[in-house]
Structure formats: C-alpha cells, structure tokens
Design a protein around this motif. Structure first.
Motif, mmCIF file in Angstrom:
data_model
loop_
_atom_site.group_PDB
_atom_site.id
_atom_site.type_symbol
_atom_site.label_atom_id
_atom_site.label_comp_id
_atom_site.label_asym_id
_atom_site.label_seq_id
_atom_site.Cartn_x
_atom_site.Cartn_y
_atom_site.Cartn_z
ATOM 1 N N GLU A 194 0.823 -1.207 0.000
ATOM 2 C CA GLU A 194 0.000 0.000 0.000
ATOM 3 C C GLU A 194 0.858 1.258 0.000
ATOM 4 O O GLU A 194 0.593 2.216 -0.718
ATOM 5 N N GLN A 195 1.914 1.261 0.839
ATOM 6 C CA GLN A 195 2.793 2.433 0.940
ATOM 7 C C GLN A 195 4.078 2.032 1.649
ATOM 8 O O GLN A 195 4.076 1.155 2.524
ATOM 9 N N LYS B 211 -0.786 8.276 1.982
ATOM 10 C CA LYS B 211 -1.189 8.544 0.601
ATOM 11 C C LYS B 211 -2.566 7.984 0.269
ATOM 12 O O LYS B 211 -3.197 8.408 -0.694
ATOM 13 N N THR B 212 -3.002 6.996 1.071
ATOM 14 C CA THR B 212 -4.285 6.355 0.775
ATOM 15 C C THR B 212 -5.175 6.330 2.009
ATOM 16 O O THR B 212 -4.702 6.483 3.145
ATOM 17 N N LEU B 213 -6.450 6.098 1.765
ATOM 18 C CA LEU B 213 -7.415 5.987 2.849
ATOM 19 C C LEU B 213 -7.061 4.831 3.769
ATOM 20 O O LEU B 213 -7.136 4.937 4.996
ATOM 21 N N CYS C 155 -4.081 3.578 4.425
ATOM 22 C CA CYS C 155 -2.925 3.933 5.250
ATOM 23 C C CYS C 155 -3.323 4.868 6.388
ATOM 24 O O CYS C 155 -2.896 4.696 7.521
ATOM 25 N N LEU D 85 -6.416 12.396 0.583
ATOM 26 C CA LEU D 85 -6.074 10.996 0.358
ATOM 27 C C LEU D 85 -6.629 10.479 -0.954
ATOM 28 O O LEU D 85 -7.702 10.903 -1.403
ATOM 29 N N ALA D 86 -5.916 9.513 -1.499
ATOM 30 C CA ALA D 86 -6.471 8.738 -2.600
ATOM 31 C C ALA D 86 -7.447 7.729 -2.014
ATOM 32 O O ALA D 86 -7.339 7.333 -0.854
ATOM 33 N N SER D 87 -8.401 7.294 -2.785
ATOM 34 C CA SER D 87 -9.401 6.337 -2.299
ATOM 35 C C SER D 87 -8.764 4.999 -1.971
ATOM 36 O O SER D 87 -7.798 4.594 -2.575
#
Length: 359
Positions: free
Chosen positions: A215-216, A228-230, A232, A357-359
């Motif tokens: 994910e990251q 960067k993402t929901l 995370c 955030l990105a989805s």
C-alpha cells in the motif's frame, strides 16, 4: 555497489485460485530495520517466509547479498528467523539452546563457549545460562531466541511477530532491547507485525501491506504524517476521516467543502467539483472555549460529547452542529482536564495538517 542486501522481485504466491502475494517487488537496505506491517491475512508473513526459504514463490526472484537465492534451501541462506513461539528446546538449558546451531556446524568447544557467552552478555542473560527454558519468563525466552539466531551471525535476521505473546509493558521493553541489539550488531532486521505502535517505535522504514500488495512504503514519520491512501490513514494511527468536495482550486492549493465547514489546503492538482477524502490527526486540532457559533475556514464549533483521560493526554470527542463527530487531543494541562461533557468548544487546525487521500 548496491546497498540493498535483500531484493524481492515480482514475487507472486498463489494457493489454488487465491492470490496471497500479487507481484511484490521490495528492496531491503543493508543495516536497516524494515517492518512489514498490515492486518492478518495481508501476506506479510508469507513474504517473509519466501525470503527465508520456508515457502516457495509461484513466480519471482529472491536475491540476498547479491546472490540469487530463489532455489536455495533455508539452511543455506545467510538468514536466521525468530518465530512468535520461539521454538526453543525445553530439554536444554539457556546456554545449550544458544549453542545448538554452532555445535551443528562443528565449531570447536572453546569457540562455542566464547561466542555463546558473548551473545548472552549482549542480550543481558549472562546470569541465566544454566536455567531451563521452563524456569525463565516469556521476555527472557524471547531474548534466548534472539541470541540463538544472532550467534550464527546471519546477514539478515527475520522476526515474525516475535512479541505477540508478551504483555504490553514487556513488549515495549523488548522493543527497546531490539533497537539496542540492532545498534550493537548492525545486523539487518526484517520485522513482521500487525501492531502500528511496534512499527513506529522500531522501524527505519515501514512497508504497509494490504490484500497481498504494498500500500505504501516510508519512514514511520512519513507514514503517519503523510499517508497517501485511505487505507494507510485508517491503519496508521488515530485520525479524523472526512468525505468532502473541492469547492475551488488553483495552482497554489484548494478550498474544500467538508461536513464540518470549509478547509483550505496546499494540495495541488485537485479539480473543482471532485470528491475527496481527507485526514486530520486528533493532535493537529486545537481546542478552546467557543466564543460564538460562526465558523471560519479550518474551524469547527461543537459540544464535547465524551472525554477520555489517557495518562499524559486527554482525548475529546466533539459533536459538530451538523452531526459529524471529531476527535482532538492535547497534553494533560497542569490544572487537569479543561473541558467537560456538554462544553461548547471551538476546534481549529492548520491547513498543513489536512491530508488529501487517494481512495
């Protein structure tokens, strides 16, 4: 020359129609503590077992120390593994457990004694060498397992949920011990855990995994402060997650319409009218007594619905007039808890603390 001691390239692992790992590529730097973090079933232990040689990948390559180890059995790889259940021999004392691997290699008795004593001194168990495994605590047993793995001087030490069976206080102490041992030995650690606190305390870098993918990757500070993402943002620490829409955007940032009012952000590349998710950490929100009901940008007014005292900090749950619940926290004041349930309060935050955030 590459500073990567382990290179996992395009690793895929399938069991029938189930894909446990989906084309994972990951480099581990020499001398670092790299943590594989994620929920149960995300593939982190499977990835470690492939690196160790206990599992074979469906496809992909494992390189350790510049050598292709994909087809090399685990006992011939320059790695050692410490398991959650330690796998110590109950019929041997502490000294003989640590010495076991050295004796298998046929090392001279005097050298075994010297190396085992040095390792027991490193893990601070020099006074326990004659104890049976059943006579020591869980934390001490974990240190014996570490000593047994490190005495063989592996290039890489793999630790699979090694502290999961310990209580919280001992776990935190063992994390400090692991950092000390890592500093003194310089061995590369790859550490698997589902516990975000362990990852933040111990790691140089964290690899957050989700459903067989990465994910990251980043330092603990990057993962917490700039998810960067929901996924995370949800997994890495407490946060307030809000759905909103871009009200206006230009080259310098954007104005967002959120359930608690307007928020300005410096994030570029957003399009007016597009939907967004944002994260605001509780400690980034400042709480004060409300002086009115009007709200400016990056501010929300509401009433305290719950107060949680957690030692050195106080967490407030505040219900906005439109129904959204926000969490904020602050260090415990010298005079104690500042606001009680039902208190009207104002919440303010710096635009820099709003992470889109990105989805």
């Amino acid at each position: 020359m590459s500073q990567n001691i382990v290179e996992l390239t395009n690793i895929t692992k399938k069991w029938g129609i189930f894909t446990a790992l989906d084309n994972i590529s990951l480099n581990v730097r020499k001398g670092e503590i790299l943590t594989l973090l994620g929920p149960s079933g995300c593939g982190k232990s499977t990835l470690m077992r492939i690196a160790a040689g206990f599992e074979s990948a469906s496809s992909g390559e494992v390189t350790i120390g510049g050598r292709n180890m994909t087809a090399v059995p685990p006992e011939k790889r320059p790695v050692n593994m410490v398991f959650q259940r330690y796998a110590l021999f109950p019929h041997l004392d502490v000294f003989d457990n640590v010495a076991f691997g050295l004796r298998l290699k046929g090392i001279a008795k005097s050298a075994v004694t010297e190396q085992v004593n040095a390792m027991l001194n490193l893990v601070q168990l020099q006074d326990f060498s004659n104890r049976w495994i059943g006579e020591i605590s869980g934390g001490q047993a974990q240190r014996v397992a570490l000593a047994r793995a490190l005495v063989n001087r592996p290039s890489v030490l793999l630790l699979d949920e090694p502290l999961a069976a310990l209580d919280l206080k001992i776990r935190h102490h063992m994390l400090e011990e692991l950092k000390r041992i890592h500093t003194e030995t310089g061995t590369t650690f790859i550490y698997v855990t589902h516990d975000q606190d362990e990852a933040m305390i111990l790691s140089d870098r964290v690899v957050l995994m989700n459903k067989g993918t990465i994910e990251q990757i980043g330092t603990p500070d990057e993962m917490y402060g700039a998810p960067k993402t929901l996924f995370c943002a949800k997994f890495f620490g407490e946060t307030n997650l809000l759905d909103g829409r871009v009200q206006d955007a230009d080259g310098s940032g954007a104005v967002l319409s959120l359930p608690v009012g307007a928020a300005t952000v410096g994030t570029r590349g957003l399009r007016s009218g597009s939907a967004v998710h944002v994260s605001i950490r509780p400690e980034a929100i400042n709480i004060s007594a409300a002086t009115g009901t009007s709200e400016s940008s990056n501010e929300a007014v509401g009433k305290v619905e719950d107060v949680m005292f957690i030692g050195s900090r106080v967490v407030y749950k505040v219900r906005h007039a439109e129904g959204t619940l926000l969490k904020c926290q602050e260090p415990r004041a010298a005079a104690g808890i500042r606001f009680g349930v039902g208190s009207p309060v104002s919440l303010k935050w710096d635009p820099a603390s709003v992470v889109v955030l990105a989805s």
